[in-house]
Design a protein around this motif. Structure first.
Motif, mmCIF file in Angstrom:
data_model
loop_
_atom_site.group_PDB
_atom_site.id
_atom_site.type_symbol
_atom_site.label_atom_id
_atom_site.label_comp_id
_atom_site.label_asym_id
_atom_site.label_seq_id
_atom_site.Cartn_x
_atom_site.Cartn_y
_atom_site.Cartn_z
ATOM 1 N N VAL A 258 0.982 -1.045 0.460
ATOM 2 C CA VAL A 258 -0.158 -0.246 -0.398
ATOM 3 C C VAL A 258 0.768 1.436 0.284
ATOM 4 N N VAL A 259 2.369 1.270 1.593
ATOM 5 C CA VAL A 259 2.369 2.333 1.002
ATOM 6 C C VAL A 259 3.661 2.701 -0.348
ATOM 7 N N THR A 260 4.034 1.681 -1.299
ATOM 8 C CA THR A 260 4.531 1.615 -2.417
ATOM 9 C C THR A 260 3.419 2.449 -3.120
ATOM 10 N N TYR A 261 2.711 1.825 -3.386
ATOM 11 C CA TYR A 261 0.888 2.001 -4.176
ATOM 12 C C TYR A 261 0.871 3.398 -3.988
ATOM 13 N N LEU A 262 1.135 4.075 -2.977
ATOM 14 C CA LEU A 262 0.549 5.684 -2.783
ATOM 15 C C LEU A 262 2.059 6.096 -4.172
ATOM 16 N N ALA A 263 3.146 6.111 -4.367
ATOM 17 C CA ALA A 263 3.539 6.413 -5.061
ATOM 18 C C ALA A 263 3.651 6.069 -6.319
ATOM 19 N N VAL A 264 3.141 5.485 -6.244
ATOM 20 C CA VAL A 264 2.534 4.453 -7.764
ATOM 21 C C VAL A 264 1.353 5.632 -8.487
ATOM 22 N N GLY A 265 0.191 5.579 -6.950
ATOM 23 C CA GLY A 265 -0.883 6.045 -7.745
ATOM 24 C C GLY A 265 0.134 8.013 -8.186
ATOM 25 N N VAL A 317 10.027 -11.451 -4.472
ATOM 26 C CA VAL A 317 11.085 -10.203 -5.083
ATOM 27 C C VAL A 317 10.474 -10.298 -6.434
ATOM 28 N N ARG A 318 8.894 -10.674 -6.933
ATOM 29 C CA ARG A 318 9.000 -9.804 -8.357
ATOM 30 C C ARG A 318 8.441 -8.425 -8.182
ATOM 31 N N PHE A 319 7.725 -7.830 -6.340
ATOM 32 C CA PHE A 319 7.372 -7.413 -6.698
ATOM 33 C C PHE A 319 8.482 -5.750 -6.508
ATOM 34 N N VAL A 320 9.353 -6.649 -5.867
ATOM 35 C CA VAL A 320 10.264 -4.917 -5.638
ATOM 36 C C VAL A 320 10.896 -4.867 -6.973
ATOM 37 N N GLY A 321 11.178 -6.252 -7.749
ATOM 38 C CA GLY A 321 11.816 -5.880 -8.831
ATOM 39 C C GLY A 321 10.988 -4.943 -9.864
ATOM 40 N N THR A 322 9.617 -4.851 -10.161
ATOM 41 C CA THR A 322 9.426 -4.668 -10.882
ATOM 42 C C THR A 322 8.562 -2.724 -10.002
ATOM 43 N N ALA A 323 9.032 -2.875 -9.647
ATOM 44 C CA ALA A 323 8.495 -1.220 -9.296
ATOM 45 C C ALA A 323 9.571 -0.586 -8.605
ATOM 46 N N VAL A 324 11.197 -0.994 -8.592
ATOM 47 C CA VAL A 324 12.291 -0.230 -9.264
ATOM 48 C C VAL A 324 11.853 0.449 -10.546
ATOM 49 N N ALA A 325 12.113 -1.039 -11.436
ATOM 50 C CA ALA A 325 11.694 -0.683 -13.092
ATOM 51 C C ALA A 325 10.172 -0.140 -13.741
ATOM 52 N N PHE A 326 9.826 0.118 -12.773
ATOM 53 C CA PHE A 326 9.066 1.575 -12.238
ATOM 54 C C PHE A 326 9.140 2.546 -12.269
ATOM 55 N N GLY A 327 10.315 2.308 -11.428
ATOM 56 C CA GLY A 327 10.866 4.371 -11.214
ATOM 57 C C GLY A 327 11.835 4.260 -11.766
ATOM 58 N N LEU A 328 12.339 3.828 -12.314
ATOM 59 C CA LEU A 328 13.274 3.924 -13.490
ATOM 60 C C LEU A 328 13.255 4.192 -14.763
ATOM 61 N N ALA A 329 11.946 4.057 -15.649
ATOM 62 C CA ALA A 329 11.029 3.790 -16.100
ATOM 63 C C ALA A 329 10.763 5.557 -15.985
ATOM 64 N N PRO A 411 5.441 13.430 -11.877
ATOM 65 C CA PRO A 411 5.163 12.368 -11.953
ATOM 66 C C PRO A 411 6.929 11.158 -11.892
ATOM 67 N N ALA A 412 8.069 12.631 -12.455
ATOM 68 C CA ALA A 412 9.372 11.830 -11.968
ATOM 69 C C ALA A 412 9.977 11.191 -11.621
ATOM 70 N N LEU A 413 9.265 12.089 -9.940
ATOM 71 C CA LEU A 413 9.569 11.849 -9.126
ATOM 72 C C LEU A 413 9.302 11.036 -8.355
ATOM 73 N N LEU A 420 12.734 3.021 -4.312
ATOM 74 C CA LEU A 420 12.631 3.054 -2.900
ATOM 75 C C LEU A 420 12.165 2.860 -1.208
ATOM 76 N N LEU A 421 10.618 3.336 -2.298
ATOM 77 C CA LEU A 421 10.294 2.113 -0.614
ATOM 78 C C LEU A 421 9.535 0.681 -1.168
ATOM 79 N N ALA A 422 9.643 0.441 -2.605
ATOM 80 C CA ALA A 422 9.572 -1.459 -2.099
ATOM 81 C C ALA A 422 10.986 -1.446 -1.536
ATOM 82 N N LEU A 423 12.092 -0.758 -1.881
ATOM 83 C CA LEU A 423 13.504 -1.394 -2.179
ATOM 84 C C LEU A 423 13.351 -1.645 -0.419
ATOM 85 N N ALA A 424 13.440 -0.128 0.235
ATOM 86 C CA ALA A 424 12.749 -0.376 1.972
ATOM 87 C C ALA A 424 11.889 -1.444 2.462
ATOM 88 N N GLY A 425 10.910 -1.601 1.811
ATOM 89 C CA GLY A 425 10.548 -2.064 2.500
ATOM 90 C C GLY A 425 10.226 -4.026 2.571
#
Length: 451
Positions: A258-265, A317-329, A411-413, A420-425
């Protein structure tokens, strides 16, 4: 109505006796051959479950308000006031109330059943949606805009979580990734169709028409889903003597997602406002919906592939990996300077949307406690919608203060923050919670499927 039975095993029967001999030339040839039919057969087998085409399509219709109401509110209010700040604040209010009310609707449906609660919700949604448009068009006091937007948002249960709960009730665990990926694709189809539709209706006919069309789709889809009682998940009445129910819902896994999705949203909400402002600066407001649809188009492609792929690693692992890819994109948005560049960057960024949404949903579902599936899934949507609220408000202020091109920084930030939130969690995701109720719960399916 379905009957209690073993979970559906979505495995195709042998197509010929040659499959009984795995080392025969025919079997080896078939194993090495790939055709569209075999590639997409997992999706085809999903809809062998009785009632699934109907409830999935009803859910598709019922989700159209998601992209249409927020964008429709921006176009409606900006058209009346000329302020993107005001438009973003009203749209964010609608999204905020929707996010906060979603889990409450879901909890009621877990306890009393989807159909019964949906009918009540749709009546309220229709009434408040029409009242909001009437207040804005009639020039009512600004406080009434915010109040009615909040009531309209609070009246809309999250239809996506209801459909996913139905899939979870009729599928075995190995088939759920495919179903969730398909629903992520449906989400993206909604976001491909919705923004251009609401933009065209608002600009070519009148701003209120776009918003009201979204309300009409939501009511129609919701009532259609409510009529399908045979595929409802089992009801779980609350035991008044039970303790720790809140703890069973708000698990560490759910909180991280949920916290990660706050940033995604926040990315989603900011993109809506910034793209509209940018298209207006470029003298092509009517193309803003098409530009937004490009993001969803990339996600649609990625969702189809992700649902078929055998992705390595655990769900965490998939969740953290896809969140990092989302942040980079999301960092590609820094270079947007024209509409063609926006389309290219939007498609590339969109390729990472469905994977992070599917992986997060799958992770939460795999660790959910019995009787709170719909509510748990609704909380993930709440994270997204609260982020949309913040993104709409921040982006509206940024467009007014800096101009739309510089406002792409929002949106970029936010995308970088999601990574970062996915990695921290990640440390909280290492050990699964003990309750995995729906992974082993019997599915409710028709007798002719289970024999």
């Amino acid at each position: 109505m379905g009957t209690s039975a073993a979970p559906v095993r979505l495995t195709a029967p042998p197509e010929s006796p040659a499959e009984d001999y795995p080392h025969s030339p025919v079997a080896r040839k078939r194993e090495n051959s790939v055709s569209p039919r075999t590639v997409f057969s997992p999706y085809a087998r999903l809809f062998a479950v009785p009632g699934s085409p109907s409830f999935s399509f009803a859910g598709w219709i019922g989700r159209l308000p998601a992209p249409m109401l927020g964008l429709g509110a921006v176009l409606l209010v900006e058209g009346e006031t000329g302020s993107y700040g005001m438009a973003g604040a009203v749209s964010g209010t609608l999204a905020l109330s929707y996010g906060l009310a979603g889990p409450q609707w879901a909890r009621a449906m877990d306890r009393r059943g989807q159909s019964r609660v949906l009918r009540l919700a749709m009546a309220a949604f229709a009434l408040t949606g029409v009242a909001f448009v009437a207040s804005v068009v009639a020039g009512g006091p600004r406080w009434s805009w915010f109040l009615l937007a909040a009531l309209a948002g609070a009246s809309g249960p999250n239809v996506g979580s209801l459909v996913r709960a139905r899939w979870s009730a009729v599928l075995d665990p190995t088939s759920r990734q495919t179903a969730y990926a398909f629903e992520a694709v449906v989400d993206e189809v909604v976001f491909v169709v919705g923004p251009p539709l609401v933009t065209l209706l608002a600009t070519l006919i009148a701003p209120p028409v776009g918003f009201l069309t979204g309300v009409a789709f939501g009511v129609a889809g919701g009532l259609w889903l409510a009529a399908q009682t045979g595929t409802e998940p089992p009801v779980h009445p609350v035991d008044p003597t039970a303790i720790g129910r809140r703890r069973s819902v708000l698990t560490p896994t759910l909180l991280v997602v949920v916290v990660t999705y706050l940033a995604v949203g926040t990315v989603f909400g900011a993109i809506d406002v910034v793209v509209i402002g940018f298209a207006e600066e470029q003298g092509a407001t009517a193309l803003s919906g098409l530009a937004l649809a490009v993001f969803a188009g990339g996600s649609l492609v990625a969702g189809l592939v992700y649902g078929l792929a055998r992705v390595p690693g655990t769900l965490a692992v998939r969740f953290v990996g896809t969140a990092v890819a989302f942040g980079l994109a999301a960092q590609t948005l820094w270079v947007v300077g024209s509409l063609p560049m926006l389309i290219v960057c939007g498609f590339l960024a969109g390729l990472t949307i469905a994977p992070v949404l599917v992986s997060g949903t799958s992770l939460v579902e795999s660790r959910v406690a019995p009787g709170v599936l719909t509510e748990s899934l609704a909380w993930t949507i709440t994270g997204l919608t609260l982020g949309v609220t913040a993104g709409s408000a921040l982006a509206g202020a940024a467009v007014d203060a800096w101009g739309a091109e510089r406002a792409f920084a929002v949106p970029a930030l936010a995308g970088g923050l999601a990574a970062l939130l996915a990695l921290a969690g990640a440390v909280l995701l290492r050990a699964p919670e003990p309750a995995v109720g729906w992974a082993t719960a019997p599915a409710r399916v028709e007798d002719d499927i289970t024999g």
